[in-house]
Design an enzyme around this catalytic site. Structure first.
Site, PDB file in Angstrom:
ATOM      1  CG  ASP A 103     -13.594 -58.312 -24.560  1.00 34.84           C
ATOM      2  OD1 ASP A 103     -13.117 -57.444 -25.312  1.00 34.84           O
ATOM      3  OD2 ASP A 103     -13.697 -59.505 -24.876  1.00 34.84           O
ATOM      4  CG  HIS A 118      -3.036 -60.617 -21.388  1.00 30.89           C
ATOM      5  ND1 HIS A 118      -2.893 -59.630 -22.344  1.00 30.89           N
ATOM      6  CD2 HIS A 118      -1.874 -61.300 -21.376  1.00 30.89           C
ATOM      7  CE1 HIS A 118      -1.674 -59.731 -22.906  1.00 30.89           C
ATOM      8  NE2 HIS A 118      -1.051 -60.730 -22.325  1.00 30.89           N
ATOM      9  CB  CYS A 126      -7.490 -64.341  -2.889  1.00 29.99           C
ATOM     10  SG  CYS A 126      -6.531 -63.840  -1.442  1.00 29.99           S
ATOM     11  CB  CYS A 148      -6.606 -66.450   3.064  1.00 30.06           C
ATOM     12  SG  CYS A 148      -6.138 -65.194   1.843  1.00 30.06           S
ATOM     13  CB  THR A 186      -2.820 -57.629 -31.388  1.00 28.28           C
ATOM     14  OG1 THR A 186      -1.835 -57.396 -30.366  1.00 28.28           O
ATOM     15  CG2 THR A 186      -2.227 -58.502 -32.474  1.00 28.28           C
ATOM     16  N   PRO A 212      -6.187 -51.808 -39.014  1.00 28.92           N
ATOM     17  CG  PRO A 212      -8.029 -50.589 -38.255  1.00 28.92           C
ATOM     18  CD  PRO A 212      -7.153 -51.751 -37.915  1.00 28.92           C
TER      19      PRO A 212
HETATM   20  C1  BV8 Z   1       5.429 -61.062 -18.400  1.00 31.23           C
HETATM   21  C2  BV8 Z   1      -4.039 -56.508 -18.360  1.00 31.23           C
HETATM   22  C3  BV8 Z   1       7.170 -62.174 -17.230  1.00 31.23           C
HETATM   23  C4  BV8 Z   1      -5.424 -56.889 -18.474  1.00 31.23           C
HETATM   24  C5  BV8 Z   1      -2.302 -56.234 -19.984  1.00 31.23           C
HETATM   25  C6  BV8 Z   1       9.886 -58.994 -23.614  1.00 31.23           C
HETATM   26  C7  BV8 Z   1      10.259 -57.869 -24.340  1.00 31.23           C
HETATM   27  C8  BV8 Z   1       9.832 -56.603 -23.944  1.00 31.23           C
HETATM   28  C9  BV8 Z   1       9.026 -56.442 -22.801  1.00 31.23           C
HETATM   29  C10 BV8 Z   1       8.669 -57.553 -22.087  1.00 31.23           C
HETATM   30  C11 BV8 Z   1       9.089 -58.824 -22.490  1.00 31.23           C
HETATM   31  N1  BV8 Z   1       8.565 -59.727 -21.607  1.00 31.23           N
HETATM   32  C12 BV8 Z   1       7.854 -59.068 -20.667  1.00 31.23           C
HETATM   33  C13 BV8 Z   1       7.908 -57.737 -20.933  1.00 31.23           C
HETATM   34  C14 BV8 Z   1       7.257 -56.693 -20.124  1.00 31.23           C
HETATM   35  C15 BV8 Z   1       5.796 -56.507 -20.522  1.00 31.23           C
HETATM   36  C16 BV8 Z   1       5.678 -55.927 -21.892  1.00 31.23           C
HETATM   37  O1  BV8 Z   1       5.425 -56.631 -22.850  1.00 31.23           O
HETATM   38  N2  BV8 Z   1       5.822 -54.619 -21.948  1.00 31.23           N
HETATM   39  C17 BV8 Z   1       5.622 -53.911 -23.196  1.00 31.23           C
HETATM   40  C18 BV8 Z   1       5.127 -52.497 -22.864  1.00 31.23           C
HETATM   41  C19 BV8 Z   1       6.947 -53.881 -23.967  1.00 31.23           C
HETATM   42  N3  BV8 Z   1       5.083 -57.767 -20.447  1.00 31.23           N
HETATM   43  C20 BV8 Z   1       4.620 -58.189 -19.265  1.00 31.23           C
HETATM   44  O2  BV8 Z   1       4.824 -57.590 -18.214  1.00 31.23           O
HETATM   45  C21 BV8 Z   1       3.832 -59.483 -19.282  1.00 31.23           C
HETATM   46  N4  BV8 Z   1       4.326 -60.324 -18.221  1.00 31.23           N
HETATM   47  O3  BV8 Z   1       6.034 -61.118 -19.426  1.00 31.23           O
HETATM   48  O4  BV8 Z   1       5.836 -61.747 -17.244  1.00 31.23           O
HETATM   49  C22 BV8 Z   1       7.927 -61.010 -16.634  1.00 31.23           C
HETATM   50  C23 BV8 Z   1       7.877 -60.848 -15.252  1.00 31.23           C
HETATM   51  C24 BV8 Z   1       8.598 -59.786 -14.695  1.00 31.23           C
HETATM   52  C25 BV8 Z   1       9.330 -58.898 -15.499  1.00 31.23           C
HETATM   53  C26 BV8 Z   1       9.338 -59.070 -16.894  1.00 31.23           C
HETATM   54  C27 BV8 Z   1       8.638 -60.120 -17.452  1.00 31.23           C
HETATM   55  C28 BV8 Z   1       2.350 -59.219 -18.993  1.00 31.23           C
HETATM   56  C29 BV8 Z   1       1.725 -58.553 -20.169  1.00 31.23           C
HETATM   57  C30 BV8 Z   1       0.201 -58.431 -19.953  1.00 31.23           C
HETATM   58  C31 BV8 Z   1      -0.088 -57.085 -19.380  1.00 31.23           C
HETATM   59  N5  BV8 Z   1      -1.537 -56.936 -19.219  1.00 31.23           N
HETATM   60  N6  BV8 Z   1      -3.560 -56.014 -19.656  1.00 31.23           N
HETATM   61  C32 BV8 Z   1      -6.203 -55.692 -18.841  1.00 31.23           C
HETATM   62  O5  BV8 Z   1      -6.264 -54.745 -18.026  1.00 31.23           O
HETATM   63  O6  BV8 Z   1      -6.732 -55.714 -19.954  1.00 31.23           O
HETATM   64  S1  BV8 Z   1      -1.700 -55.546 -21.393  1.00 31.23           S
HETATM   65  C33 BV8 Z   1      -2.910 -54.980 -22.436  1.00 31.23           C
HETATM   66  O7  BV8 Z   1      -2.249 -54.932 -23.703  1.00 31.23           O
HETATM   67  C34 BV8 Z   1      -4.130 -55.844 -22.695  1.00 31.23           C
HETATM   68  O8  BV8 Z   1      -4.074 -57.150 -22.183  1.00 31.23           O
HETATM   69  C35 BV8 Z   1      -4.133 -55.904 -24.231  1.00 31.23           C
HETATM   70  O9  BV8 Z   1      -4.856 -56.945 -24.689  1.00 31.23           O
HETATM   71  C36 BV8 Z   1      -2.695 -56.031 -24.451  1.00 31.23           C
HETATM   72  C37 BV8 Z   1      -2.149 -55.933 -25.836  1.00 31.23           C
HETATM   73  O10 BV8 Z   1      -2.610 -54.780 -26.418  1.00 31.23           O
HETATM   74  P1  BV8 Z   1      -3.521 -54.962 -27.723  1.00 31.23           P
HETATM   75  O11 BV8 Z   1      -4.552 -56.002 -27.430  1.00 31.23           O
HETATM   76  O12 BV8 Z   1      -2.627 -55.189 -28.883  1.00 31.23           O
HETATM   77  O13 BV8 Z   1      -4.240 -53.597 -27.760  1.00 31.23           O
HETATM   78  P2  BV8 Z   1      -3.654 -52.214 -28.309  1.00 31.23           P
HETATM   79  O14 BV8 Z   1      -4.563 -51.124 -27.871  1.00 31.23           O
HETATM   80  O15 BV8 Z   1      -2.192 -52.133 -28.012  1.00 31.23           O
HETATM   81  O16 BV8 Z   1      -3.774 -52.362 -29.908  1.00 31.23           O
HETATM   82  C38 BV8 Z   1      -5.055 -52.416 -30.497  1.00 31.23           C
HETATM   83  C39 BV8 Z   1      -4.807 -52.594 -31.972  1.00 31.23           C
HETATM   84  O17 BV8 Z   1      -6.073 -52.750 -32.615  1.00 31.23           O
HETATM   85  C40 BV8 Z   1      -4.125 -51.407 -32.616  1.00 31.23           C
HETATM   86  O18 BV8 Z   1      -3.026 -51.870 -33.383  1.00 31.23           O
HETATM   87  C41 BV8 Z   1      -5.211 -50.804 -33.526  1.00 31.23           C
HETATM   88  O19 BV8 Z   1      -4.664 -50.307 -34.744  1.00 31.23           O
HETATM   89  C42 BV8 Z   1      -6.056 -52.011 -33.809  1.00 31.23           C
HETATM   90  N7  BV8 Z   1      -7.463 -51.735 -34.122  1.00 31.23           N
HETATM   91  C43 BV8 Z   1      -8.236 -50.689 -33.730  1.00 31.23           C
HETATM   92  N8  BV8 Z   1      -9.492 -50.846 -34.232  1.00 31.23           N
HETATM   93  C44 BV8 Z   1      -9.495 -52.020 -34.922  1.00 31.23           C
HETATM   94  C45 BV8 Z   1      -8.217 -52.588 -34.855  1.00 31.23           C
HETATM   95  N9  BV8 Z   1      -7.904 -53.755 -35.453  1.00 31.23           N
HETATM   96  C46 BV8 Z   1      -8.873 -54.377 -36.153  1.00 31.23           C
HETATM   97  N10 BV8 Z   1     -10.129 -53.895 -36.264  1.00 31.23           N
HETATM   98  C47 BV8 Z   1     -10.471 -52.724 -35.668  1.00 31.23           C
HETATM   99  N11 BV8 Z   1     -11.725 -52.252 -35.805  1.00 31.23           N
HETATM  100 ZN    ZN Z   2      -7.099 -65.764  -0.124  1.00 36.77          ZN
END
Ligand code: BV8
Ligand code: ZN
Length: 245
Positions: A103, A118, A126, A148, A186, A212
């Protein structure tokens, strides 16, 4: 505030410090997180919207979702958490932000350098050749095409896509080199980003978590504040400033 459990006497202004963040640090600016009950994923299936397959199946839906999120992000402002990091970076000159957020709020608060693991929702690239869309061109919720012939898509990392290699390596290096690692807002569930607090601690960093809710990392964090980032970070800045300035 259990800042008492932070060994301030062990730290100095010369320390290398990493501020690692997730969607939670933007929550107090009014941007939905992903996994909170009212988060994005509660309404949409991430595999449908945040994946290359999802985009290929329904590019218009995905473009509409990202255009809506980009509009919200443009209208919001950095909050007390982002601004506290700007203050911290005046105290710790060898510090950086590593964010999963797309963001731009860290950059808009003046945090720098900021590693965006990310990508960024305010850029499009593209789908075929990877060229960036001209930044002057307004991002619409409609299909637009590269010279392209490929379709433009958000310049973010989707599930199943690799993170930008150089940025990920730099983030790993900074995490294993630092003495203090803040893990802020996170759920620590998305890999490989979620590996960073573990790597930092394995290499001797003092890890401070701010969330939290508990996360898979909470039990092993050196200190875990169960409170919002906008409340904790300003107070922690005052404590560190009093102890180290
Ligand atoms: C990859 C896109 C190689 C942009 C996002 C190893 C083990 C297990 C799984 C995997 C692994 N390696 C890869 C994987 C698969 C996958 C994955 O991790 N899956 C998960 C479900 C297990 N990872 C991937 O695919 C990654 N790529 O590894 O490539 C590969 C290739 C092929 C096959 C396998 C591997 C790519 C990951 C990125 C995905 N893109 N978003 C967008 O649209 O935004 S993910 C999305 O989640 C966002 O980017 C976000 O930032 C990210 C993480 O989430 P958080 O930021 O933690 O947000 P969340 O809502 O979860 O939590 C918020 C927290 O804030 C909460 O805890 C809450 O309590 C807290 N909170 C709330 N209010 C407050 C607060 N904290 C403080 N103050 C407050 N006021
Ligand atoms: Zn292109």
């Amino acid at each position: 505030m259990n800042a008492l459990r932070i060994p301030f006497d062990k730290f100095s202004k010369e320390n290398r410090v990493v501020f690692f963040s997730g969607a939670g640090i933007s929550a107090e600016s009014g941007i939905s997180t992903f996994r909170d009950p009212d988060g994005y994923w509660a309404k949409y299936d991430p595999m449908k919207l945040a994946s290359p397959e999802g985009f290929q199946q329904n590019p218009k839906l995905v473009l509409r979702w990202y255009a809506e999120r980009a509009k919200v992000a443009r209208k919001t402002k950095p909050n007390l958490g982002h601004h506290a990091i700007t203050n911290f970076q005046k105290l710790f000159s060898r510090s950086m932000v590593i964010t999963q957020n797309v963001d731009s709020l860290h950059a808009r608060a003046g945090n720098e350098p900021v590693l965006e693991l990310h990508g960024n929702i305010h850029r499009q690239k593209c789908f075929k050749c990877g060229d960036l869309m001209n930044p002057e061109q307004k991002i619409e919720a409609t299909l637009s095409y590269c010279n392209c012939g490929g379709m433009f898509r958000p310049d973010v990392v989707w599930f199943g896509e690799n993170l930008p290699r150089r940025i990920l390596l730099e983030a790993y290096q900074a995490s294993i080199d630092c003495q203090i690692f803040f893990s802020i807002g996170t759920s620590t569930q998305i890999y490989p980003a979620a590996q960073l607090p573990f790597e930092a601690q394995n290499h001797g960093a003092f890890v401070i978590e701010i969330n939290p809710e508990p996360t898979p990392f909470s039990n092993q964090a050196d200190v875990s504040f169960r409170a919002p980032a906008g409340e904790v970070l300003p107070k922690l800045y005052e404590e560190f400033h009093a102890a180290l300035a």
